[in-house]
Design a protein around this motif. Structure first.
Motif, PDB file in Angstrom:
ATOM      1  N   GLU A  31     -36.899 -49.741  21.499  1.00 22.43           N
ATOM      2  CA  GLU A  31     -36.851 -49.021  20.213  1.00 22.43           C
ATOM      3  C   GLU A  31     -38.037 -49.400  19.313  1.00 22.43           C
ATOM      4  OE1 GLU A  31     -33.868 -47.131  20.345  1.00 22.43           O
ATOM      5  OE2 GLU A  31     -33.733 -48.237  22.239  1.00 22.43           O
ATOM      6  N   GLU A  67     -36.391 -37.262  26.664  1.00 19.70           N
ATOM      7  CA  GLU A  67     -35.088 -37.519  27.295  1.00 19.70           C
ATOM      8  C   GLU A  67     -34.335 -38.586  26.513  1.00 19.70           C
ATOM      9  OE1 GLU A  67     -34.501 -37.957  31.365  1.00 19.70           O
ATOM     10  OE2 GLU A  67     -35.220 -35.949  31.728  1.00 19.70           O
ATOM     11  N   ARG A  78     -27.568 -35.433  24.468  1.00 20.54           N
ATOM     12  CA  ARG A  78     -28.251 -36.499  23.705  1.00 20.54           C
ATOM     13  C   ARG A  78     -27.425 -36.869  22.472  1.00 20.54           C
ATOM     14  NH1 ARG A  78     -33.573 -38.284  22.648  1.00 20.54           N
ATOM     15  NH2 ARG A  78     -33.746 -39.144  20.567  1.00 20.54           N
ATOM     16  N   LEU A 122     -25.947 -40.564  21.555  1.00 21.83           N
ATOM     17  CA  LEU A 122     -26.478 -41.368  20.448  1.00 21.83           C
ATOM     18  C   LEU A 122     -25.493 -41.527  19.294  1.00 21.83           C
ATOM     19  CD1 LEU A 122     -30.236 -40.307  20.175  1.00 21.83           C
ATOM     20  CD2 LEU A 122     -29.150 -41.943  21.694  1.00 21.83           C
ATOM     21  N   VAL A 135     -26.525 -39.247  31.153  1.00 18.69           N
ATOM     22  CA  VAL A 135     -27.989 -39.324  31.168  1.00 18.69           C
ATOM     23  C   VAL A 135     -28.538 -38.460  32.315  1.00 18.69           C
ATOM     24  CG1 VAL A 135     -29.859 -40.896  31.803  1.00 18.69           C
ATOM     25  CG2 VAL A 135     -28.267 -41.549  30.011  1.00 18.69           C
ATOM     26  N   ARG A 142     -30.644 -34.915  32.518  1.00 14.41           N
ATOM     27  CA  ARG A 142     -31.902 -34.917  33.300  1.00 14.41           C
ATOM     28  C   ARG A 142     -31.933 -33.751  34.287  1.00 14.41           C
ATOM     29  NH1 ARG A 142     -32.636 -40.519  34.517  1.00 14.41           N
ATOM     30  NH2 ARG A 142     -33.420 -40.456  32.376  1.00 14.41           N
ATOM     31  N   ASP A 144     -41.207 -38.125  26.545  1.00 10.22           N
ATOM     32  CA  ASP A 144     -40.761 -39.326  25.833  1.00 10.22           C
ATOM     33  C   ASP A 144     -39.528 -39.849  26.568  1.00 10.22           C
ATOM     34  OD1 ASP A 144     -39.758 -41.170  24.000  1.00 10.22           O
ATOM     35  OD2 ASP A 144     -40.245 -39.933  22.262  1.00 10.22           O
ATOM     36  N   ARG A 145     -39.717 -40.829  27.408  1.00 10.73           N
ATOM     37  CA  ARG A 145     -38.718 -41.456  28.280  1.00 10.73           C
ATOM     38  C   ARG A 145     -38.346 -40.581  29.485  1.00 10.73           C
ATOM     39  NH1 ARG A 145     -36.742 -45.871  25.827  1.00 10.73           N
ATOM     40  NH2 ARG A 145     -36.414 -45.895  23.575  1.00 10.73           N
ATOM     41  N   PHE A 146     -38.024 -41.280  30.582  1.00  9.16           N
ATOM     42  CA  PHE A 146     -37.500 -40.637  31.796  1.00  9.16           C
ATOM     43  C   PHE A 146     -36.704 -41.712  32.541  1.00  9.16           C
ATOM     44  CE2 PHE A 146     -38.153 -38.408  36.010  1.00  9.16           C
ATOM     45  CZ  PHE A 146     -37.531 -37.234  35.647  1.00  9.16           C
ATOM     46  N   ALA A 193     -36.281 -45.445  31.871  1.00  9.83           N
ATOM     47  CA  ALA A 193     -35.362 -45.815  30.778  1.00  9.83           C
ATOM     48  C   ALA A 193     -33.952 -46.053  31.314  1.00  9.83           C
ATOM     49  CB  ALA A 193     -35.342 -44.739  29.701  1.00  9.83           C
ATOM     50  N   THR A 194     -33.576 -45.325  32.356  1.00 17.81           N
ATOM     51  CA  THR A 194     -32.246 -45.530  32.942  1.00 17.81           C
ATOM     52  C   THR A 194     -32.183 -46.894  33.632  1.00 17.81           C
ATOM     53  OG1 THR A 194     -32.243 -43.155  33.339  1.00 17.81           O
ATOM     54  CG2 THR A 194     -30.450 -44.418  34.323  1.00 17.81           C
ATOM     55  N   TYR A 222     -32.187 -49.357  30.436  1.00 19.03           N
ATOM     56  CA  TYR A 222     -31.014 -49.386  29.543  1.00 19.03           C
ATOM     57  C   TYR A 222     -29.699 -49.505  30.313  1.00 19.03           C
ATOM     58  CZ  TYR A 222     -33.838 -48.454  25.440  1.00 19.03           C
ATOM     59  OH  TYR A 222     -34.750 -48.572  24.424  1.00 19.03           O
ATOM     60  N   GLN A 223     -29.512 -48.606  31.319  1.00 14.93           N
ATOM     61  CA  GLN A 223     -28.240 -48.670  32.051  1.00 14.93           C
ATOM     62  C   GLN A 223     -28.280 -49.806  33.081  1.00 14.93           C
ATOM     63  OE1 GLN A 223     -29.521 -45.496  31.001  1.00 14.93           O
ATOM     64  NE2 GLN A 223     -27.960 -45.831  29.438  1.00 14.93           N
ATOM     65  N   PHE A 252     -27.339 -46.693  20.486  1.00 14.48           N
ATOM     66  CA  PHE A 252     -28.118 -47.700  21.221  1.00 14.48           C
ATOM     67  C   PHE A 252     -28.747 -48.710  20.257  1.00 14.48           C
ATOM     68  CE2 PHE A 252     -27.992 -44.296  24.389  1.00 14.48           C
ATOM     69  CZ  PHE A 252     -27.619 -45.023  25.506  1.00 14.48           C
TER      70      PHE A 252
HETATM   71  P1  TMP Z   1     -35.167 -42.351  21.650  1.00 16.49           P
HETATM   72  O1  TMP Z   1     -35.719 -41.419  22.673  1.00 16.49           O
HETATM   73  O2  TMP Z   1     -35.135 -41.742  20.306  1.00 16.49           O
HETATM   74  O3  TMP Z   1     -35.808 -43.685  21.677  1.00 16.49           O
HETATM   75  O4  TMP Z   1     -33.613 -42.582  21.944  1.00 16.49           O
HETATM   76  C1  TMP Z   1     -33.011 -42.334  23.121  1.00 16.49           C
HETATM   77  C2  TMP Z   1     -32.061 -43.443  23.441  1.00 16.49           C
HETATM   78  O5  TMP Z   1     -31.455 -43.158  24.685  1.00 16.49           O
HETATM   79  C3  TMP Z   1     -32.736 -44.803  23.562  1.00 16.49           C
HETATM   80  O6  TMP Z   1     -32.008 -45.769  22.849  1.00 16.49           O
HETATM   81  C4  TMP Z   1     -32.655 -45.117  25.027  1.00 16.49           C
HETATM   82  C5  TMP Z   1     -31.519 -44.269  25.537  1.00 16.49           C
HETATM   83  N1  TMP Z   1     -31.696 -43.838  26.938  1.00 16.49           N
HETATM   84  C6  TMP Z   1     -30.926 -44.423  27.916  1.00 16.49           C
HETATM   85  O7  TMP Z   1     -30.108 -45.279  27.632  1.00 16.49           O
HETATM   86  N2  TMP Z   1     -31.119 -44.039  29.215  1.00 16.49           N
HETATM   87  C7  TMP Z   1     -32.023 -43.091  29.584  1.00 16.49           C
HETATM   88  O8  TMP Z   1     -32.164 -42.781  30.768  1.00 16.49           O
HETATM   89  C8  TMP Z   1     -32.812 -42.473  28.534  1.00 16.49           C
HETATM   90  C9  TMP Z   1     -33.808 -41.426  28.895  1.00 16.49           C
HETATM   91  C10 TMP Z   1     -32.616 -42.893  27.241  1.00 16.49           C
END
Ligand code: TMP
Length: 207
Positions: free
Chosen positions: A13, A40, A51, A55, A71, A75, A96-98, A101-102, A105-106, A156
């Motif tokens: 973040e 994403e 999304r 969130l 997620v 996708r 912005d993320r793909f 990030a999984t 984060y996961q 998150f």
């Molecule tokens: P952001 O794009 O504004 O940073 O927020 C998206 C949130 O979603 C961010 O905290 C990370 C989370 N996220 C996952 O947990 N897994 C994923 O695969 C993706 C793409 C995002």
């Protein structure tokens, strides 16, 4: 028609993904490369709804499995309706993320099994992987400070510091496992220096 390239931006973040995505777009368009910016989770009508569910800080407790599947559901829509068509038309897709990030984060944050994520990645994406990923990395405290200044925290962002430490570590592991694809950008420097690093990575990629 030459297929476009798929470039993703990743990081914890508040590391400055949005600002630098616009920089990336300008950099490429200056070189007459058509771009499509997306994100994403999100990018299509349904994926943006997902999304919102993911969130929403006031949501009922979302199980880790439900989170992972949401997620990837988003996708699947995004790939089919936005990413693949845009690439086929010769656009460069800046996302912005793909899936890194999984893994972060996961996989890292929630401790979900990596083999499950790998199975979903193969099943939902087929051979689609980013051609280049820029990983913006900064100490967690730096980014959290910025995220907190943006207002109410999402589901998150409201996680504890140790969660983000695990996320950051998992991102750095992805970097170690994919050194050809992922480039590390130190995000805790002044913006012009961050953007110089991004431009350098892009120039190498364009060679
Ligand atoms: P952001 O794009 O504004 O940073 O927020 C998206 C949130 O979603 C961010 O905290 C990370 C989370 N996220 C996952 O947990 N897994 C994923 O695969 C993706 C793409 C995002």
């Amino acid at each position: 028609m030459i297929r476009g390239k798929f470039i993703t931006l990743e990081g914890t973040e508040g590391v400055g993904k949005s600002t630098n995505l616009l920089f990336l777009k300008d950099f490429l368009e200056h070189r007459k490369i058509p771009t499509v910016i997306t994100r994403e989770p999100g990018g299509t009508l349904l994926a943006e709804k997902i999304r919102h569910l993911l969130l929403d800080p006031d949501s009922e407790t979302i199980t880790e499995t439900a989170e992972l599947l949401l997620v990837f559901a988003a996708r699947a829509q995004h790939i089919k309706h936005v990413i693949e068509p845009a690439l086929a038309q010769g656009n460069w897709v800046l996302c912005d993320r793909f899936t890194d990030a999984t893994y972060a984060y996961q996989g890292g944050g929630r401790n979900m099994k990596i083999s499950t994520i790998e199975w979903l990645e193969t099943t939902i994406q087929g051979p689609l992987r980013p051609d280049l990923t820029l990983l913006l990395d900064a100490p967690i405290e730096v980014g959290m400070d910025r995220a907190q200044k943006r207002g109410k925290l999402d589901r998150f962002e409201a996680e504890r510091l140790v969660f983000f430490e695990r996320v950051r570590r998992a991102y750095l592991l992805q970097l170690e496992l994919n050194p050809e694809r992922i480039k590390l950008i130190k995000a805790n420097q002044d913006l012009p220096d961050v953007q110089r690093s991004i431009a350098d990575a892009l120039r190498v990629f364009l060679r």
